[in-house]
Motif scaffolding. Structure first.
Motif, PDB file in Angstrom:
ATOM      1  N   LYS A 179       9.258   9.801   3.896  1.00  0.00           N
ATOM      2  CA  LYS A 179       8.847   8.825   4.911  1.00  0.00           C
ATOM      3  C   LYS A 179      10.031   8.364   5.767  1.00  0.00           C
ATOM      4  CE  LYS A 179       7.216   6.403   1.485  1.00  0.00           C
ATOM      5  NZ  LYS A 179       6.617   5.322   0.661  1.00  0.00           N
ATOM      6  N   LYS A 220       6.990  12.942  -1.100  1.00  0.00           N
ATOM      7  CA  LYS A 220       6.689  12.612   0.292  1.00  0.00           C
ATOM      8  C   LYS A 220       7.918  12.007   0.941  1.00  0.00           C
ATOM      9  CE  LYS A 220       3.314  10.151   3.178  1.00  0.00           C
ATOM     10  NZ  LYS A 220       2.133   9.243   3.162  1.00  0.00           N
ATOM     11  N   THR A 268      -0.565  -0.920   2.791  1.00  0.00           N
ATOM     12  CA  THR A 268       0.703  -0.186   2.675  1.00  0.00           C
ATOM     13  C   THR A 268       0.465   1.317   2.663  1.00  0.00           C
ATOM     14  OG1 THR A 268       1.639  -2.019   1.411  1.00  0.00           O
ATOM     15  CG2 THR A 268       2.803   0.085   1.316  1.00  0.00           C
ATOM     16  N   THR A 269      -0.464   1.759   1.819  1.00  0.00           N
ATOM     17  CA  THR A 269      -0.752   3.201   1.707  1.00  0.00           C
ATOM     18  C   THR A 269      -1.896   3.637   2.617  1.00  0.00           C
ATOM     19  OG1 THR A 269      -2.280   2.782  -0.136  1.00  0.00           O
ATOM     20  CG2 THR A 269       0.029   3.222  -0.679  1.00  0.00           C
ATOM     21  N   LYS A 270      -2.589   2.649   3.215  1.00  0.00           N
ATOM     22  CA  LYS A 270      -3.738   2.915   4.083  1.00  0.00           C
ATOM     23  C   LYS A 270      -4.817   3.718   3.357  1.00  0.00           C
ATOM     24  CE  LYS A 270      -0.959   2.646   8.292  1.00  0.00           C
ATOM     25  NZ  LYS A 270      -0.506   3.326   9.522  1.00  0.00           N
ATOM     26  N   THR A 271      -5.069   3.318   2.118  1.00  0.00           N
ATOM     27  CA  THR A 271      -6.098   3.963   1.304  1.00  0.00           C
ATOM     28  C   THR A 271      -6.971   2.888   0.664  1.00  0.00           C
ATOM     29  OG1 THR A 271      -4.616   3.986  -0.621  1.00  0.00           O
ATOM     30  CG2 THR A 271      -4.671   5.976   0.760  1.00  0.00           C
ATOM     31  N   ASP A 297       8.800   9.065  -1.608  1.00  0.00           N
ATOM     32  CA  ASP A 297       7.979   9.018  -2.813  1.00  0.00           C
ATOM     33  C   ASP A 297       8.553  10.049  -3.770  1.00  0.00           C
ATOM     34  OD1 ASP A 297       6.371   7.097  -1.727  1.00  0.00           O
ATOM     35  OD2 ASP A 297       4.744   8.464  -1.186  1.00  0.00           O
ATOM     36  N   LYS A 350      -8.884   4.671  -7.539  1.00  0.00           N
ATOM     37  CA  LYS A 350      -7.431   4.572  -7.698  1.00  0.00           C
ATOM     38  C   LYS A 350      -7.031   3.511  -8.708  1.00  0.00           C
ATOM     39  CE  LYS A 350      -4.564   4.629  -4.410  1.00  0.00           C
ATOM     40  NZ  LYS A 350      -3.813   4.215  -3.190  1.00  0.00           N
ATOM     41  N   ASP A 393      -5.754  -0.937   0.824  1.00  0.00           N
ATOM     42  CA  ASP A 393      -4.321  -1.157   0.649  1.00  0.00           C
ATOM     43  C   ASP A 393      -3.643  -0.847   1.978  1.00  0.00           C
ATOM     44  OD1 ASP A 393      -1.599  -1.030   0.083  1.00  0.00           O
ATOM     45  OD2 ASP A 393      -1.898  -0.228  -1.923  1.00  0.00           O
TER      46      ASP A 393
END
Length: 539
Positions: A161, A159, A278-281, A147, A301, A276
């Motif tokens: 990953k 970030k 992908t972001t787990k949010t 990120d 968001k 989401d």
């Protein structure tokens, strides 16, 4: 007679069901045939120079479409200045150009209109289906494993990953495949804009688009050579695709004991609050700061995911049950979404009946027919979309009226009087904003600005205070260069207006995180609010 019988012997009677089935399947067969057009041939066309005459036709096409469809083309640029810029493009075309060369010539003119939703995008080469399958199997690409954020003319890792854990958050990206990120920024900076004259959105816009711009320059790669600067040292490394590891199946001994049921995420919660994977949010997330639940934080968001009516009903019922005194509404980096959701959320943050929006300004009775419906749906859905389209055309025409000034307007969800919610929040509200707050989130913030109980903290929003030109955003393809042009068809304005033209919502308390704050995951805006709440409670 014999010859007649002999002739009819070879005739076949085709059942009516077969005929109807053939008629129904014909569009799908046509689509499949079109889809089989060589990807290599398409990509080769992008690299071929296009004649001056054809490019001039594309310039005329863009100018015609903007003048015909864009409702506020001359808000931040005069008609004379815009025409001069378009003419300068025509004069600069003294030889054939590729689509990419033409993009860098024309896109700054489109960006000079200063309407953030409108953008001319670079040409993108297609990928063969076989290659897409291969890339999917290999996993995350070398660009998506970090990120990245553009801060103070430098690109930083926010970030990591990747599997290379030695790269920490805060590392500066010096180069990727020997290309400094500053080169990409300088090349693409003038190809997009914010709303109006503010500058807070521009670095965030580049952060979001960096991987797209880099891929457009360097293509899709299975590995990239990075050079990072970390703790005054340079680190050179090659990042490969993250190969998806298959978990080996372990045979367990046969027993009579029942197998434990797998843990399944709450599907209902995911649907309501916009999960989401992908972001787990979640799109909407409510949390509590104080132990007595007197201070709540509602992080929104975006305004595009989840069942917002059920979600906000549950959220504000919870605030009422827990007797929350202070609500912190976090709209930072909220790119917007559904106008209806912004109106719904506002109805919980006011104690008066309201009209949040003016009727949207459009250019004509039929301008909204340019829905862009077929651009975002799978090809196999085209026949169904085509069947729906006439109903949409009739509906949009009925809702479009000409006012006394001769301006065409379109009735929006928020342009009619609405009652506030019975379980609305009546305590103190803080709203967190920054340059990433855009579009519909700014319509919400602009409306809340009139409420004396609301305090804004952060920096000027990237979206405008008075207006956003969006609503419907069709993507038109230029006939010869094949460049995609996205245009907003509705000028959506709040009823609460400011005399400051071309800027976003300003904070009551300006707090801009420093570079170290951002990279060390500190939140000075939130810290200031919590300190403010504590000091008021102790008085």
């Amino acid at each position: 007679m014999k010859s007649k019988k002999k002739h009819t012997k070879h005739l076949k009677v085709i059942p009516i069901k077969t005929i109807l089935k053939s008629i129904f399947l014909l569009p799908f067969v046509t689509i499949l045939q079109v889809g089989c057009t060589s990807v290599a041939e398409y990509n080769q066309k992008l690299d071929r120079p296009i004649s001056k005459e054809k490019l001039l036709a594309d310039v005329d096409y863009v100018q015609h479409k903007l003048e015909k469809l864009h409702p506020s083309l001359y808000t931040y640029i005069s008609k004379e200045a815009f025409n001069q810029k378009m003419d300068s493009v025509r004069l600069a075309m003294d030889k054939p150009m590729t689509s990419k060369e033409f993009f860098f010539l024309l896109s700054p003119v489109v960006a000079s209109v200063r309407q953030g939703h409108m953008i001319l995008s670079p040409p993108f080469k297609k990928t063969e289906k076989k290659e897409q399958t291969r890339l999917t199997k290999l996993g995350a690409g070398p660009l998506s494993q970090f990120d990245l954020e553009w801060i103070n003319y430098k690109l930083y890792v926010v970030k990591n990953k990747s599997n290379l854990k030695m790269i920490n958050s805060g590392a500066e990206v010096i180069s990727i495949n020997k290309v400094p990120p500053q080169n990409i920024y300088n090349k693409y900076r003038n190809t997009y804009s914010s709303d109006g004259y503010n500058t807070t959105y521009l670095p965030r816009g580049f952060s979001k688009r960096f991987s797209t711009y880099f891929t457009n320059e360097m293509g899709i790669n299975d590995s990239l050579a990075y050079v990072f600067k970390q703790n005054d040292s340079l680190i050179s490394c090659v990042i490969h695709r993250q190969v998806l590891e298959k978990k080996a199946k372990v045979k367990s001994p046969v027993t009579d004991a029942p197998k434990p049921k797998p843990v399944v995420e709450d599907k209902k919660k995911q649907r309501i609050y916009g999960y989401d994977a992908t972001t787990k949010t979640y799109s909407k997330n409510l949390s509590f700061v104080a132990k007595d639940s007197s201070i709540a934080v509602l992080k929104v968001k975006d305004l595009s995911k989840g069942n917002f009516r059920k979600g906000y009903k549950e959220i504000f019922s919870t605030l009422q049950q827990k007797e929350v005194k202070t609500l912190i509404l976090d709209l930072r980096n909220n790119p917007g979404g559904r106008v209806a959701e912004a109106v719904e959320l506002y109805s919980y943050l006011t104690d008066k009946d309201f009209v949040m929006l003016q009727s949207a300004i459009v250019t004509s009775k039929t301008s909204l027919w340019k829905l862009g419906l077929f651009h975002k749906i799978p090809a196999v859905s085209y026949p169904f979309a085509a069947a729906f389209y006439p109903f949409y055309m009739g509906f949009s025409t009925l809702r479009t009226k000409k006012n006394q000034q001769g301006v065409y307007t379109y009735s929006l969800v928020g342009s009619k009087k609405r009652k506030f919610q019975s379980n609305h929040f009546s305590g103190k509200v803080y709203v967190l904003i920054n340059g990433g707050s855009f579009s519909a989130s700014c319509l919400l913030a602009s409306s809340l600005k009139s409420n004396p109980k609301v305090t804004f903290v952060g920096e000027e929003t990237g979206g405008g205070f008075n207006t956003t030109v969006a609503g419907l955003l069709p993507v038109l393809t230029l006939p010869n260069s094949k460049l995609p042009l996205r245009i907003g068809l509705m000028d959506v304005r709040t009823t609460n207006q400011t005399e400051v033209v071309g800027h976003g919502i300003y904070p009551d308390k300006e707090i801009i995180p420093t570079l170290s704050d951002r990279l060390e995951n500190k939140d000075p805006e939130m810290d200031w609010i919590l300190k403010e709440c504590t000091s008021k409670n102790t008085q």
